[in-house]
Design a protein around this motif. Sequence first.
Motif, short mmCIF file in Angstrom:
data_model
loop_
_atom_site.label_atom_id
_atom_site.label_comp_id
_atom_site.label_asym_id
_atom_site.label_seq_id
_atom_site.Cartn_x
_atom_site.Cartn_y
_atom_site.Cartn_z
N PRO B 60 0.75 -1.21 0.03
CA PRO B 60 -0.04 -0.20 -0.09
C PRO B 60 0.83 1.21 -0.03
O PRO B 60 1.93 1.27 0.27
CB PRO B 60 -0.80 -0.17 1.22
CG PRO B 60 0.09 -0.92 2.22
CD PRO B 60 0.71 -2.03 1.19
N LYS B 61 0.20 2.26 -0.36
CA LYS B 61 0.91 3.88 -0.40
C LYS B 61 0.92 4.10 1.10
O LYS B 61 0.11 3.74 1.72
CB LYS B 61 0.20 4.85 -1.36
CG LYS B 61 0.21 4.11 -2.83
CD LYS B 61 -0.13 5.49 -3.61
CE LYS B 61 0.35 4.96 -5.18
NZ LYS B 61 0.43 3.71 -5.61
N PRO B 62 1.64 5.08 1.42
CA PRO B 62 1.31 5.72 2.85
C PRO B 62 0.21 5.94 3.05
O PRO B 62 -0.53 6.60 2.24
CB PRO B 62 2.57 6.94 2.87
CG PRO B 62 3.55 6.56 1.77
CD PRO B 62 2.77 5.88 0.51
N GLY B 63 -0.38 5.69 4.29
CA GLY B 63 -1.66 6.01 4.80
C GLY B 63 -2.81 5.08 4.38
O GLY B 63 -3.81 5.19 4.59
N THR B 87 4.75 4.69 6.96
CA THR B 87 5.54 5.52 6.73
C THR B 87 5.48 7.08 6.87
O THR B 87 4.43 7.43 6.22
CB THR B 87 6.55 5.26 5.21
OG1 THR B 87 6.50 3.98 5.10
CG2 THR B 87 7.60 6.29 4.96
N GLY B 88 6.18 7.69 7.47
CA GLY B 88 5.64 9.06 7.93
C GLY B 88 6.61 10.10 7.31
O GLY B 88 6.98 9.72 6.29
N ASN B 89 6.50 11.22 8.01
CA ASN B 89 7.08 12.52 6.92
C ASN B 89 8.75 12.19 6.77
O ASN B 89 9.21 12.76 6.07
CB ASN B 89 6.85 13.81 7.76
CG ASN B 89 5.50 14.07 7.59
OD1 ASN B 89 4.57 13.71 6.75
ND2 ASN B 89 5.00 14.65 8.52
N TYR B 95 6.01 -0.23 8.01
CA TYR B 95 5.00 -1.07 7.77
C TYR B 95 4.22 -1.67 8.80
O TYR B 95 5.28 -2.35 9.76
CB TYR B 95 4.86 -2.04 6.47
CG TYR B 95 5.34 -1.46 5.32
CD1 TYR B 95 4.56 -1.11 4.40
CD2 TYR B 95 6.68 -1.27 5.03
CE1 TYR B 95 4.74 -0.81 3.27
CE2 TYR B 95 7.09 -0.68 3.66
CZ TYR B 95 6.09 -0.17 2.72
OH TYR B 95 6.47 0.15 1.61
N MET B 96 3.08 -1.64 9.32
CA MET B 96 2.44 -2.18 10.48
C MET B 96 1.62 -3.58 9.74
O MET B 96 0.94 -3.25 8.40
CB MET B 96 1.58 -1.33 10.91
CG MET B 96 2.18 -0.16 11.68
SD MET B 96 3.28 -0.67 13.00
CE MET B 96 2.27 -1.71 14.11
N ASP B 161 -8.23 3.17 5.01
CA ASP B 161 -7.23 4.15 5.07
C ASP B 161 -6.51 3.98 6.78
O ASP B 161 -7.21 3.19 7.59
CB ASP B 161 -7.74 5.63 5.58
CG ASP B 161 -7.87 6.32 4.19
OD1 ASP B 161 -7.23 5.98 3.23
OD2 ASP B 161 -8.50 7.55 4.28
N PHE B 162 -5.14 4.39 6.89
CA PHE B 162 -4.50 4.24 8.15
C PHE B 162 -3.95 5.52 8.73
O PHE B 162 -3.76 6.39 7.66
CB PHE B 162 -3.34 3.30 7.98
CG PHE B 162 -2.22 3.40 8.92
CD1 PHE B 162 -2.41 2.46 10.11
CD2 PHE B 162 -1.24 4.13 8.95
CE1 PHE B 162 -1.57 2.53 10.97
CE2 PHE B 162 -0.24 4.26 10.18
CZ PHE B 162 -0.45 3.26 11.01
#
Lengths: 459, 364
Positions: B60-63, B87-89, B95-96, B161-162
């Motif tokens: 997946p893409k971030p979020g 993945t944050g800023n 990854y969770m 969404d995450f």
Amino acid sequence: MKSHAQAVVIGGGVVGCSVLYHLTKAGWKDVVLLERDALTCGSTWHAAGGFHTLNGDPNVAKLQDYTVSLYKELEEISGEVCGLHLTGGVALADTPERLEWLKMAQGVGRLLGIETEIISMKEAKALFPLMDESQFVGAMFDPVQGHLDPYGTTMAYAKAARIQGAEIELKTKVEEIVRNEDGTWTLVTNQGNITTDNVVNAGGLWAREVGRMVGVELPILAMEHHYLLTEDMPEIAAHMEETGGEMIHAVDFGGEIYTRQERGGMLLGTYERAATPWSPKDTPWDFGQDLLEPNLDRISPSLEVGFKHFPPFERAGIRKIINGPFTFAPDGNPLVGPVQGIPGFWCACGVMAGFSQGGGVGLTLSEWMVNGDPGYDIWGMDVARFGPWATRDYTNAKVRENYSRRFRIRFPNEELQAARPHQTTPTYDMHLKLGAVMGDSWGLERGGSKRYFLLSPLQ
Amino acid sequence: MEAKDIFSFHRSNDFEHVKAEVMNCRTNVGVTDISNFAKYQITGKGAEAWLVNIMTNFVPKPGRIVLTSMLNEQGKIIGDFTIANATGNSGAPRYMMWGSSQAQLYHMRWFEQHLPDDGSVAIHNIDLGLLGLSIAGPNATKVLEKLTDEDVSNETFRFMDFREHPIGSVPAMINRISYTGDLGYEIWVKPEYQRKLFSAILEAGAEFAIRPFGMRALLAMRLEKHFGTWFREFRPIYSPFEAGLDRFVSRKKNTFIGREAAFATKGNPSLTRICLNVTGATDADCLGDEPIWMNGEVIGWTTSGGYGHFVEQSLATGYIPTKKLADARTNGVEIELIGEKRKAEIQDDPPFDPEGMRMRGIFQ
């Protein structure tokens, strides 16, 4: 002894010999089995030698089916005699719930092509005349069960393995297992060292000790187990003369008893409520072809039921009482496969029914070692199904519970209570206050398996 | 009054309680503890490539979240997972991942076998270092809105969404998914925050009459949606195409473990997983491992069963040979339930919300 092998199997019981045979069958010829004393020492030699196919898990049943079908092949390759008595057997229900359970077991059997039959008590009595049929409400006949000679069968596995290239070293005790820098293992024995890529723990009563040599505490416990042999019984002689065959096997769930013919008498074993562990922490190294002191008081509640359900037993003299230990995992199924975090260390232990399951354990483990995959669905036997939460005390409580319940029904909505609560989350008591019925899963109290709330105080 | 089961192979005294929990969740909002899921964190610059190689679905893409299966070399299912790109800023890959609690060592063993030697990927089994509560049902968003000042509207916080932001004043990760098959959220926090989170959810939910629900209700609801589960529907004897996991196998990926073997069964799987309405069930429901009969022979087996309280059907799922599917669909089958053959019909769609509208927050 060789100084190097592709795989080294520790333990010369029926399971170790089966693993050795199956490794050669899967194509590994450079394999060695190390036995501390003599083959069958520990628990194999005193086994009652029964075998059957049915199991609550169809995937485990499939491997039991394989085990039973293997003995002819073994006899042909080895020239040894397994002493097979494929008698068939009846499972006796003393309550309507048990009869329902038998019907469900019959359904599971059908999935494997095993045809069993639910029969009337009149038919059951004709098949197994030693019973008082008024004690039961129904029965199931299973054609695929019987017993064999534990010693002869183990020798057959061992000889077949040798014929196919394996070596067996007796009187060779593993004292230390060392991990080398290149990832191989060196086993230090009283007969010298041997280096290998793969160590198989088929240590049986000593599987915990072998595990500790590589720093793992396996969830296994040995239990004392009694069976007795009667003097010759006139009813058996009459039955054999009348039918030309021997008495079939019988399982009496209410009495927690199994029984079969042994020569002119009967063998009767119990899974008694007063389950008693043997050597809860360390197994003595000098135990070999030894037995434990029988304790008639412990099994007398089962015997009383047995005498009521099978009156000829009360009239027959007892020829011999055997009390011997063998190992169980917390759920009664074997521990098979590679141990997580310890590459090259494999388990084949906790096999309480070696003559029903030993062949399947050897087959799947050898496939796994040689081809990287067990080839069957062995989730129900995988050593990875227990986590670090399965401590020695946890295992002790669960094995005792499992042993004492072996012939009792577990209903689909029934949560077993031993060793619980074990792990809890911080909201555990909040859930209880809300009316939760808790279950456990992976040793955690949260209703991983089943839970519901009786009433909602929030309404 | 003490909660006490009457043990039985038939429907028992829990039936009405489980029904009440399901009905409240489907028509209002419920809360349940999901702490026992396995949780993993995967980090390192090689994390994405590693996941691409061992999982059937794309990363997946971030979020965002994907569901995926994992296969062995023979193309058979050895796991099913939920993966969120956390993945944050900073851009450091993270990854969770959530999976079956019972299989966590089984899975760790496989993960470790397939980790690259160069240390570019690290996987950590979080175990009980992260605990979860899930809220689900039509009013779930309304409850969540009261627990945060962030925008959690249906348009902004979408299905799959995450996010990471406080819920009920405690640091949390939130997945917008629910195993009930309904609108719902999974909220994950460190153990020391779980009591506070639970209290906050109960307090925020009070005006909606939120009720807790348990695993029996959850399992009943997942059957209504025909969701499978590890150890029952998903085992290493089925391919993803047999198990109905087609949409979690990416067609765009040219390579992953088990791909060739699995794709060999695509289009013509030897088995098909079916959703059954056991119309002949009266006082007992399927449990799994019951024979499925057609024309006097056993053609398949159930893997799970139970009562779907919201759809009011006795439900089962299981496998039959694909070549018998057309016949079974037309003529129906029978399931041997405690020794009695009970009529059952194959349903092509799950009886609950087959379009998946409710998961997306659309209620008609």
